[in-house]
Design a protein around this motif. Structure first.
Motif, PDB file in Angstrom:
ATOM      1  N   THR A  48      21.617  52.477  25.339  1.00 41.95           N
ATOM      2  CA  THR A  48      21.766  51.438  26.360  1.00 41.95           C
ATOM      3  C   THR A  48      21.226  50.103  25.859  1.00 41.95           C
ATOM      4  N   THR A  52      23.566  46.805  25.270  1.00 40.69           N
ATOM      5  CA  THR A  52      23.258  45.534  25.934  1.00 40.69           C
ATOM      6  C   THR A  52      23.151  44.412  24.909  1.00 40.69           C
ATOM      7  N   SER A 111      24.411  48.858  32.745  1.00 37.15           N
ATOM      8  CA  SER A 111      23.197  49.097  31.949  1.00 37.15           C
ATOM      9  C   SER A 111      21.956  49.120  32.827  1.00 37.15           C
ATOM     10  N   GLU A 115      19.528  52.205  33.207  1.00 39.19           N
ATOM     11  CA  GLU A 115      18.115  52.058  32.841  1.00 39.19           C
ATOM     12  C   GLU A 115      17.179  52.396  33.992  1.00 39.19           C
TER      13      GLU A 115
END
Length: 159
Positions: A48, A52, A111, A115
């Motif tokens: 992730t 990003t 994302s 997260e």
């Protein structure tokens, strides 16, 4: 001339890397996480974070290279160059900008959604919640590549 060629190459490479990364996460990584293939959140956290970073760097690179290409290839009033808003390719460029913004937003939101669940040490639920956003992002990424191909090939004038 050399700057235009370098801009086109960089634009294409960053677009392909960005779209491919989102596609891979959407159709390989998140389904595996959703189905319980990971034993810990660490790999998914790393993926992730990298996605990003790829997304943000690509978005900036595409803004800079696309801005240069649009600035040298189009005008607002159609004098001397095709118009950005009334020529067929110009409208495709505008559509590409809209898709670019949509892809950036989908990756950022997906994302963050992923997260936040991973911070709670969960795997399957956050992957399931983020999956539709990333799949939508993958489709938008493919649309961006198709639009870029149509613009580059000049096919819009043939149709």
């Amino acid at each position: 001339m050399l700057v235009d060629i370098a801009s086109r190459i960089a634009h294409l490479l960053f677009a392909a890397i960005w779209a491919g990364s989102v596609f891979y996460v959407a159709f390989v990584v998140l389904p595996l996480a959703r189905d319980g293939a990971f034993n810990t959140t660490k790999p998914l956290e790393g993926i992730t974070t990298r996605l990003t970073t790829i997304s943000r760097v690509s978005a900036v690179a595409l803004l800079l290279t696309g801005g240069h290409l649009a600035g040298t290839g189009y005008s607002f009033d159609g004098v001397g160059k095709p118009s950005l808003f009334s020529s067929p390719n110009g409208r495709l460029v505008v559509l590409m900008v809209v898709c670019w913004l949509l892809l950036a937003a989908l990756v950022e939101i997906g994302s963050k959604r992923l997260e936040s669940g991973l911070n709670g040490k969960k795997l399957r639920e956050p992957a399931q919640r983020a999956l539709p956003l990333f799949r939508a992002g993958a489709v938008v990424g493919l649309v961006l590549l198709v639009i870029g191909g149509v613009i580059t090939s000049g096919a819009v004038y043939v149709l």
